[in-house]
Design an enzyme around this catalytic site. Structure first.
Site, mmCIF file in Angstrom:
data_model
loop_
_atom_site.group_PDB
_atom_site.id
_atom_site.type_symbol
_atom_site.label_atom_id
_atom_site.label_comp_id
_atom_site.label_asym_id
_atom_site.label_seq_id
_atom_site.Cartn_x
_atom_site.Cartn_y
_atom_site.Cartn_z
ATOM 1 N N ALA A 8 0.748 -1.045 -0.050
ATOM 2 C CA ALA A 8 0.102 -0.041 -0.085
ATOM 3 C C ALA A 8 0.778 1.126 -0.067
ATOM 4 C CB ALA A 8 -1.077 -0.062 1.048
ATOM 5 N N LYS A 203 12.190 3.272 -19.209
ATOM 6 C CA LYS A 203 12.066 3.954 -17.922
ATOM 7 C C LYS A 203 13.299 3.704 -17.073
ATOM 8 C CE LYS A 203 10.188 5.333 -13.922
ATOM 9 N NZ LYS A 203 9.286 4.056 -13.185
#
Length: 321
Positions: A8, A203
């Site tokens: 999270a 990236k």
């Protein structure tokens, strides 16, 4: 399709909030204040043009949750080896595992030839638990271009004018699985690719430059892009990274101008700088040291990267002691 987001942090919360808003069946593994806040008040996402809160089924562990069709791991790269035992009970025969992580992913050399062919990336998966127990055959790469920050427990702020999540199978030649296609159906920001390694390096070149210079100077992307003193260093990092990518068969030109154009509008502190300022460990192994390992194995000179990495390691050690 049942989805588990494991972690999270900023990216895990971003994906969870958007998927739930889109109608997906999502469960979230969270801990501490994050778990308490999300359980009590839901998960809030603040964006440039939106602000919404969704209810989330959040849990501290995977115990008793059953199996899922898709698991998205959204923990830092250095935490991945420690969650293998938590992942195994939720994996069914056809479960796909997408690793939303910066740097060289643990599955990168699966099915590959060359110096590191078909073995784990030791900097990220030192014991091989992910490679051998979770399995590269079920691994999906997930390359994230999305600027997010946790601004309070249960609250993630998205600072990107556009967000991009590229998914693709770790093993070349495999068809894009249905789970990835379904994710793209729910979220327009998700695209699927059969050539995920090119997306990884695209990236990663940006990560190396922005993380190194951002952490050493405490600068945002826009500050780096607008600094004549830093541009030459940034260009050197991009050029060296591009040569390392070419050594393992991926042609990713530095494309400096387009990257700088994106950075000039980016007033976001990169994730590594957020970690440094908060006194958390840095993703040095996946974003930088693994690249150095590849460069050394293939005889690619990375003088600028090596110098900046040494400085950042010293700085990180000094600021966390």
């Amino acid at each position: 399709m049942r989805i588990l987001v494991f972690g999270a942090g900023a990216i895990g919360c971003h994906l969870t909030a958007r998927l739930i808003k889109a109608g997906a069946d999502v469960h979230l593994i969270a801990r501490g204040q994050q778990l308490d806040a999300i359980t009590d008040r839901g998960l809030r996402l603040i964006g440039p043009q939106e602000d919404f809160t969704v209810p989330v089924r959040a849990y501290p562990s995977t115990a008793g949750l059953g199996q899922f069709d898709l698991v998205i791991t959204a923990v830092k790269a250095y935490s991945l080896p420690h969650i293998v035992n938590d992942l195994l009970p939720v994996l069914g025969a056809h479960t796909q595992v997408a690793s939303a992580v910066n740097g060289v992913p643990w599955w990168y050399f699966a099915g590959q030839k060359g110096v590191f062919g078909n073995q784990p990336v030791k900097r990220v998966d030192p014991g091989g638990g992910l490679f051998h127990r979770v399995g590269a055959d079920r691994a999906l790469g997930c390359v994230v271009l999305s600027a997010n920050e946790l601004v309070a427990p249960g609250v993630v702020q998205n600072r990107s004018s556009s967000n991009s999540f590229v998914l693709g199978p770790a093993l070349e030649g495999l068809a894009v699985p249905a789970q990835a296609s379904q994710l793209a159906h729910w979220l327009p920001s998700v695209t699927v690719s059969e050539h995920i390694r090119a997306a990884v390096w695209h990236k990663l070149l940006l990560n190396m430059g922005s993380s190194l210079l951002g952490c050493l100077t405490h600068s945002t992307g826009s500050q780096v892009a607008q600094s004549p003193a830093l541009l030459g260093v940034f260009e050197a990092v991009m050029s060296e990274g591009s040569r390392v990518a070419a050594a393992v068969g991926v042609q990713v030109p530095p494309d400096l101008e387009s990257r700088l154009a994106r950075m000039r509008s980016n007033h976001h502190r990169c994730s590594m700088l957020q970690d440094l300022e908060a006194g958390r460990p840095l993703e040095l192994d996946s974003q930088l040291l693994a690249v150095q390992d590849i460069a050394r194995a293939y005889g690619v000179s990375t003088t600028t990267i090596d110098t900046l990495v040494a400085l950042l390691q010293f700085k990180a050690a000094a600021e966390t002691n």
